[in-house]
Design an enzyme around this catalytic site. Structure first.
Site, mmCIF file in Angstrom:
data_model
loop_
_atom_site.group_PDB
_atom_site.id
_atom_site.type_symbol
_atom_site.label_atom_id
_atom_site.label_comp_id
_atom_site.label_asym_id
_atom_site.label_seq_id
_atom_site.Cartn_x
_atom_site.Cartn_y
_atom_site.Cartn_z
ATOM 1 N N TYR A 124 0.804 -1.214 0.000
ATOM 2 C CA TYR A 124 0.000 0.000 0.000
ATOM 3 C C TYR A 124 0.843 1.272 0.000
ATOM 4 O O TYR A 124 0.353 2.347 -0.296
ATOM 5 C CB TYR A 124 -0.900 -0.017 1.236
ATOM 6 C CG TYR A 124 -2.158 0.796 1.108
ATOM 7 C CD1 TYR A 124 -3.297 0.240 0.555
ATOM 8 C CD2 TYR A 124 -2.213 2.111 1.543
ATOM 9 C CE1 TYR A 124 -4.459 0.967 0.436
ATOM 10 C CE2 TYR A 124 -3.365 2.855 1.433
ATOM 11 C CZ TYR A 124 -4.489 2.267 0.879
ATOM 12 O OH TYR A 124 -5.642 2.999 0.770
ATOM 13 N N LYS A 171 -1.204 -14.086 3.643
ATOM 14 C CA LYS A 171 -1.025 -14.895 2.433
ATOM 15 C C LYS A 171 0.405 -15.444 2.454
ATOM 16 O O LYS A 171 1.146 -15.380 1.451
ATOM 17 C CB LYS A 171 -1.288 -14.006 1.204
ATOM 18 C CG LYS A 171 -1.453 -14.759 -0.103
ATOM 19 C CD LYS A 171 -2.783 -15.471 -0.223
ATOM 20 C CE LYS A 171 -2.788 -16.368 -1.436
ATOM 21 N NZ LYS A 171 -4.011 -17.184 -1.557
ATOM 22 N N ASP A 205 -7.740 -15.665 1.619
ATOM 23 C CA ASP A 205 -8.871 -16.008 0.733
ATOM 24 C C ASP A 205 -9.915 -16.817 1.504
ATOM 25 O O ASP A 205 -11.118 -16.534 1.438
ATOM 26 C CB ASP A 205 -8.411 -16.727 -0.545
ATOM 27 C CG ASP A 205 -7.162 -17.565 -0.378
ATOM 28 O OD1 ASP A 205 -6.623 -17.612 0.733
ATOM 29 O OD2 ASP A 205 -6.725 -18.196 -1.360
ATOM 30 N N ASP A 229 -7.097 -2.562 4.311
ATOM 31 C CA ASP A 229 -7.861 -1.578 3.539
ATOM 32 C C ASP A 229 -9.064 -2.259 2.889
ATOM 33 O O ASP A 229 -10.209 -1.810 3.013
ATOM 34 C CB ASP A 229 -6.929 -0.981 2.476
ATOM 35 C CG ASP A 229 -7.652 -0.020 1.555
ATOM 36 O OD1 ASP A 229 -8.361 0.852 2.067
ATOM 37 O OD2 ASP A 229 -7.502 -0.155 0.323
#
Ligand code: NAI
Length: 336
Positions: A124, A171, A205, A229
């Site tokens: 980000y 992840k 996920d 976010d």
């Protein structure tokens, strides 16, 4: 006692919702001297910079700000003022409570989670370059220092508020180094708090699927910057949308309170923006300042207005036919 608070109206619906929050906070009985500061498109027009140095200096000096959203151009133009502000003021932790509200019907009841987002690094940060024509790269930065800092913040937050469990979304199966570091730091810090706060982890996920299937099973969610976010907006959708989710950006010396939503150019200047997320951010700010009586007054007032569910008072995003001002005035009346 009179507090001094910086007020950044921002862009789009920012001036409308910050004005509403200011009216409600003033009606709650707290004495605040507001320092109006430019940032965003208006600042560029009148000061020649989207983030004037005097805005940074004033927030550093007073230590506290209520901020409206600021527009970031898509696919070009200047970088995000929000990202710059968080980096310059070292506002390393974003705290976003997401709760079911009285009178707002959604698929789930009893959602009561808090998103804690690392606010200073990760993908980000927008560090990108073009290596050769047609090939670009974006850097995902993770440092042990920042990962440990946000982990400790999250466990302290949970421990001090009687929260039972932190779930970290990651992840690290694919991003073995960056998310791997984040996860290792969370696990390490988590061990120190194991007697008070449980900690589990989900690959993001799967975490998203679990969150939309049953958000009530989650308590505190801890995420790196970009995931935090995205998940904030997703979670907002579970409790009534972006008009009802507040936030705080916390650092060691400053705190900037702002709604999760953006500048909503599609509804700007129509007088129909929901002011509640900004008002709720104001309530978080009052609690942070120790003004808990005023904070409770405002919270009880908007809960009562929501429960009454008079369409003439509420904004269209939550099923009303009213305006920003009708909603604001209803909350002020409910405090009297
Ligand atoms: P957005 O959050 O501004 O709007 C998304 C949708 O939600 C729109 O349909 C909008 O009308 C609605 N919405 C948002 N807030 C609302 C409110 N208070 N009441 C009623 N409806 C509301 O997100 P979008 O459109 O992706 O971004 C617009 C701009 O805002 C972009 O330039 C983006 O970079 C910026 N942004 C700034 C943020 C900040 O300053 N913290 C955060 C998120 C986006």
């Amino acid at each position: 006692m009179t507090h001094t608070v910086c007020l950044l109206p921002g862009d789009g619906i920012g001036p409308e919702v910050t004005s509403a929050a200011r009216q409600v906070i003033e009606a709650s009985g707290v004495a605040i001297e507001w320092v109006l500061l430019p940032a965003g498109a208006t600042a560029l027009e009148f000061c020649g910079s989207v983030l004037p140095e005097r805005t940074i200096a004033a927030i550093e000096g007073h230590g506290i700000a209520l901020k409206g959203p600021i527009t970031t151009p898509i696919g070009g133009g200047h970088g995000s003022v929000n990202v710059q502000l968080r980096k310059r003021l070292n506002l390393f932790a974003a705290v976003r409570p997401v709760r079911s509200l009285p009178g707002i019907k959604t698929r789930f009841e009893n959602v009561e989670l808090v998103i804690i987002r690392e606010n200073t690094e990760g993908l980000y940060s927008g560090i990108e370059n073009e290596i050769v024509e047609g090939v670009v790269q974006s850097l995902k930065i993770a440092t042990e220092k920042a990962c440990t800092r946000i982990a400790r913040f999250a466990f302290d937050y949970a421990g001090s508020r009687g929260r039972r469990k932190i779930t970290v979304f990651h992840k690290a199966n694919i991003l073995k180094m960056s998310d791997g570091l984040f996860l290792r730091c969370v696990r390490k810090v988590g061990k120190e708090y194991a007697d008070r706060v449980a900690c589990d982890e989900l690959i993001i996920d799967n975490g998203c699927m679990q969150l939309v299937s049953d958000p009530t099973r989650f308590d505190v969610l801890l995420l790196e910057n970009l995931y935090g976010d995205i998940l904030s907006d997703l979670a907002a959708g579970l409790v009534g949308g972006l008009g009802v989710v507040p936030g705080a950006n916390i650092g060691r010396t400053c705190a900037v309170f702002e709604a999760v939503h953006g500048s909503a150019p599609d509804i700007a200047r129509k007088g129909i923006a929901n002011p509640l997320a900004c008002i709720m951010s104001g309530v978080m700010m009052l609690n942070f300042m120790g003004e808990t009586v005023a904070a409770d007054r405002i919270r009880n007032a908007y809960d009562a207005v929501l429960l009454e569910h008079n369409p003439e008072q509420l904004t269209p995003d939550i099923g009303g036919k009213g305006t920003t001002q009708s909603f604001t005035e209803a909350i002020i009346r409910a405090m009297q």
